[in-house]
Design an enzyme around this catalytic site. Structure first.
Site, PDB file in Angstrom:
ATOM      1  N   ASP A 180      54.561  36.617  41.480  1.00 16.48           N
ATOM      2  CA  ASP A 180      54.571  36.531  42.944  1.00 16.48           C
ATOM      3  C   ASP A 180      53.496  37.480  43.463  1.00 16.48           C
ATOM      4  OD1 ASP A 180      54.932  36.642  45.642  1.00 16.48           O
ATOM      5  OD2 ASP A 180      57.098  37.011  45.583  1.00 16.48           O
ATOM      6  N   TYR A 195      61.100  41.652  45.879  1.00 12.28           N
ATOM      7  CA  TYR A 195      61.228  40.913  47.145  1.00 12.28           C
ATOM      8  C   TYR A 195      60.357  39.672  47.052  1.00 12.28           C
ATOM      9  CZ  TYR A 195      60.711  39.467  51.977  1.00 12.28           C
ATOM     10  OH  TYR A 195      60.700  38.721  53.127  1.00 12.28           O
ATOM     11  N   TYR A 204      63.237  41.085  61.673  1.00 11.83           N
ATOM     12  CA  TYR A 204      63.686  42.392  61.188  1.00 11.83           C
ATOM     13  C   TYR A 204      63.900  43.396  62.311  1.00 11.83           C
ATOM     14  CZ  TYR A 204      63.235  40.962  56.375  1.00 11.83           C
ATOM     15  OH  TYR A 204      63.435  40.336  55.177  1.00 11.83           O
ATOM     16  N   LYS A 229      49.647  35.735  51.801  1.00 14.45           N
ATOM     17  CA  LYS A 229      49.197  36.561  52.941  1.00 14.45           C
ATOM     18  C   LYS A 229      47.679  36.593  53.146  1.00 14.45           C
ATOM     19  CE  LYS A 229      53.367  39.281  53.157  1.00 14.45           C
ATOM     20  NZ  LYS A 229      54.342  39.420  52.084  1.00 14.45           N
TER      21      LYS A 229
HETATM   22  C1  LIG Z   1      55.739  38.828  52.129  1.00 17.09           C
HETATM   23  C2  LIG Z   1      56.175  38.413  50.783  1.00 17.09           C
HETATM   24  C3  LIG Z   1      56.795  37.162  50.566  1.00 17.09           C
HETATM   25  C4  LIG Z   1      57.180  36.274  51.706  1.00 17.09           C
HETATM   26  O1  LIG Z   1      56.081  35.802  52.407  1.00 17.09           O
HETATM   27  P1  LIG Z   1      56.308  35.232  53.900  1.00 17.09           P
HETATM   28  O2  LIG Z   1      54.974  34.669  54.254  1.00 17.09           O
HETATM   29  O3  LIG Z   1      56.680  36.428  54.709  1.00 17.09           O
HETATM   30  O4  LIG Z   1      57.368  34.229  53.844  1.00 17.09           O
HETATM   31  C5  LIG Z   1      57.070  36.789  49.288  1.00 17.09           C
HETATM   32  N1  LIG Z   1      56.774  37.600  48.247  1.00 17.09           N
HETATM   33  C6  LIG Z   1      56.186  38.793  48.407  1.00 17.09           C
HETATM   34  C7  LIG Z   1      55.858  39.618  47.219  1.00 17.09           C
HETATM   35  C8  LIG Z   1      55.886  39.253  49.679  1.00 17.09           C
HETATM   36  O5  LIG Z   1      55.327  40.459  49.848  1.00 17.09           O
END
Ligand SMILES: *Cc1c(COP(=O)(O)O)cnc(C)c1O
Length: 663
Positions: free
Chosen positions: A479, A391, A248, A507
């Site tokens: 997600d 996202y 980015y 994460k």
């Molecule tokens: C960060 C994020 C992703 C992608 O995760 P990466 O480990 O960066 O590939 C997918 N969904 C959400 C909601 C995110 O915040």
């Protein structure tokens, strides 16, 4: 701060004796001239500080025997010669912690000789060992040991306990033992020197005499033998610019990357000596704090056990334990065993599918969802429904369901068809009606749409969206890659009491320390794949699926999640935002303040969207104020690690407040 830390292998190793000899060697004119120093400067080039003293005060001894040295007052002095935490307790006082000791470091132009107490693993406070303090000083360490029998073992054990610390030398005190010197230097690569202690009474002249018996140059002990990065830091940024491509970030970005060399708790340390508060948990990953000791221990232990192994046809303890712990947290766990489900009782827990980043966890969920329908005989369900400002990651499937014209517009011709609707149960109902029989799944970031600007919806709205999906017989993918552990609960969806069919998480699974992600599939999904027909296998996997090191750190993290402290910290941070940030909503220039768990977002009243350069300006301003923020366009947000102190939270709030005035 400049200087070095004197650590003993154990109590009575001779730390103060070393300090006295060292300071005499440097401060005493005759020794200096006789041994190695030409200049005849009067003052001692080192200052002495022992932050915590118990029993007979060492600082007074130093002051008496090396009168030319500047001796700084200790932060805490206790009467009994026992562990400071215990002495403090007996005196009804509180032993200062790492942060307080760091804050008390004397301001001086000269390098400091900092003397510790006990050994590296002696208890500092009731909860923290001294090694945390030694690490936090970030200075080279001189390890002092008695040369008496057993020196090699004592020195090697102490160095093990201090892994990660920059040891610059080992000093053996007492009769010289050349065998020990050679052994230690062979097994550690460190400089080893010996020093004889004064016979009989300790006074300035006996010290002076012993100081001259040093088997080397005293100035050498304070310089790390192998500065880990120090000598390679020159031109780091220029070299980065010639070799690297950052996420980015435009290759023509006028702003240099921040050279981070180490981190601890909520702090990032830069090569140029600055320290920043990591107010955004390094892109939402770091959960408890940087280098959280239980996670570091788990990683160290795992590294000595099993590095990596393929996960097809193989299993290992950390993967199994992590999966079990995760399954115990999801809504369909322990689903009542009933007669009708007897034949799939073994599937009643759902399953965990590991991968290594959030985008991939999403890809896996999308593929599982579609293949589920194929197995159910409905291959025409090729459509996914996502939400505006959603996202889900940067890989192709994730881009398709999180379509963002700025980020992914270029790839539009390559993306599969997916619908984007506002976060509204009515709109979802209309869409699913219109596309009846064609939708495989709905995908949503529950409660907080992160990258889309920390946009929030209520548990009630989430529940309504879920109910609509279920009424239409469509799968629901939560997600939780960002929301996991950030909304005050492990899962954001549990605030709404819903049971998604697929949960994506990444994460924070391993506390942000290791890259690992998981897609957790509900029993119904698993059941559809539970067939001996090999063509119905889920053909997907990655080299590092269920990496044992990442899983081991994950297990340590999930043990922490099972204890109440982390939620108390999350509550503390949320309450802090409510008191100190919520009132900003009435301020001019502020459009909205949103808070959910440890996440706080302030939307500024400016035009221009993500590329508005106000974001860049705020970022620079806050870095100058010692706080790392990375606004999403005109949305300034914070999501700090759970350990972040109230002092740091105040600094984050101040940085956000000044951002509202930057516009
Ligand atoms: C960060 C994020 C992703 C992608 O995760 P990466 O480990 O960066 O590939 C997918 N969904 C959400 C909601 C995110 O915040």
């Amino acid at each position: 701060m400049n200087g070095f830390v004197v650590v003993g292998t154990d109590t009575d190793a001779g730390k103060t004796a070393f300090s006295l000899l060292f300071l005499s060697a440097f401060c005493d004119q005759s020794v200096r001239q006789a041994r190695f120093l030409e200049d005849s400067e009067q003052a001692c080039p080192f200052d002495y500080w022992k932050p915590v003293e118990t029993g007979d005060p060492d600082s007074l001894r130093v002051r008496r025997l090396v009168p030319t040295a500047t001796v700084h007052e200790p932060l805490a002095r206790f009467v009994e010669p026992v562990a400071p935490a215990l002495a403090a307790k007996r005196e009804g006082r509180v032993m200062p912690g790492v942060a307080e000791i760091l804050a008390a470091i004397p301001h001086t132009e000269k390098p400091l000789l900092i003397e510790t107490f006990g050994g590296p693993l002696s208890p500092l406070t009731e909860d923290v060992l001294q090694i945390e303090l030694i690490r936090a000083f970030g200075l080279p360490v001189v390890l002092v040991a008695s040369s008496a029998v057993g020196a090699v073992g004592r020195v090697l054990s102490a160095l093990r306990a201090m892994s990660g610390v920059d040891a610059s030398a080992v000093v053996l005190l007492g009769e010289r033992d050349e065998f020990a010197e050679t052994q230690i230097s062979k097994h550690t690569g460190l400089r080893v020197v010996s020093w004889r202690l004064p016979d009989g009474e300790w006074n300035t002249s006996s010290l002076r005499e012993s100081a001259s018996t040093f088997s080397g140059d005293p100035s050498e002990v304070t310089n790390p033998t192998c500065p880990r990065w120090g000598h390679r830091l020159t031109n780091l940024v220029q070299r980065d610019r010639a070799a690297l491509w950052h996420p980015y970030t435009s290759l023509c970005d006028p702003v240099d990357p921040l050279p981070v060399v180490s981190a601890e708790r909520e702090f990032l340390h830069l090569a140029d000596g600055r320290t920043l508060i990591d107010a955004i948990s390094s892109w939402w990953t770091i959960l408890h704090g940087h280098r959280h000791p239980p996670l570091v221990d788990a990683l160290t232990q795992a590294a000595h056990t099993l590095d990596h192994v393929l996960f097809a046809g193989v299993t290992h303890p950390p993967a199994v334990e992590l999966a079990e712990r995760m399954l115990a947290s999801v809504p369909w766990q322990g689903r009542a065993y009933s007669e009708s489900s007897r034949n799939r009782a073994s599937l009643s827990n759902g399953r965990v599918f590991f991968s290594d980043n959030g985008s991939t966890a999403v890809e896996v969920a999308l593929k599982m969802a579609y293949q589920f329908w194929c197995h159910r005989g409905e291959p025409s369900r090729t459509l996914f429904v996502g939400f505006e400002n959603g996202y889900h990651g940067d890989t192709f499937g994730a881009m398709a369901v999180g379509r963002d014209p700025l980020f992914f517009g270029t790839f539009e011709p390559l993306l599969f068809r997916a619908l984007q609707i506002p976060v509204s149960a009515d709109q979802l109902d209309d869409t699913l009606k219109k596309h009846a029989g064609h939708v495989a799944a709905v995908i949503l970031e529950p409660l907080v749409q992160g990258a889309g600007g920390m946009r929030m919806h209520s548990p009630r709205e989430l529940r309504d969206l879920f109910d609509v999906a279920k009424r239409h017989g469509v799968l629901f993918i939560a997600d939780e890659v960002m929301t996991g552990c950030r909304t005050g609960c492990i899962w954001a969806h549990s605030h709404a009491g819903i049971a998604p069919d697929l949960i994506c998480t990444a994460k924070t699974i391993a506390g942000g320390m290791m890259p690992i992600s998981a897609t957790i599939a509900a029993p119904e999904i698993v059941a559809a794949f539970n067939t001996p027909d090999r063509t119905k296998t889920f053909f997907h996997g990655h080299s590092f699926t269920a990496n044992p090191l990442a899983c081991a750190v994950g297990v340590a993290n999930w043990k922490l999640l099972a204890a109440p402290e982390w939620q108390a910290n999350a509550d503390r941070i949320e309450a802090f935002w409510r008191t100190h940030l919520e009132p900003l909503s009435h301020q001019p220039g502020v459009k909205d303040v949103r808070i959910c768990g440890t996440i706080a977002a302030v939307e500024l009243d400016v035009a221009g969207g993500y590329l508005a350069d106000v974001g860049q300006r705020i970022r620079q301003r806050s870095i100058e104020a010692g706080v790392l923020l990375r606004p999403l366009g005109s949305v300034v947000y914070a999501m700090p690690p759970l350990c972040t102190s109230d002092v740091s939270l105040h600094r984050i709030v101040d940085a956000i407040k000044s951002a509202t005035q930057t516009t």
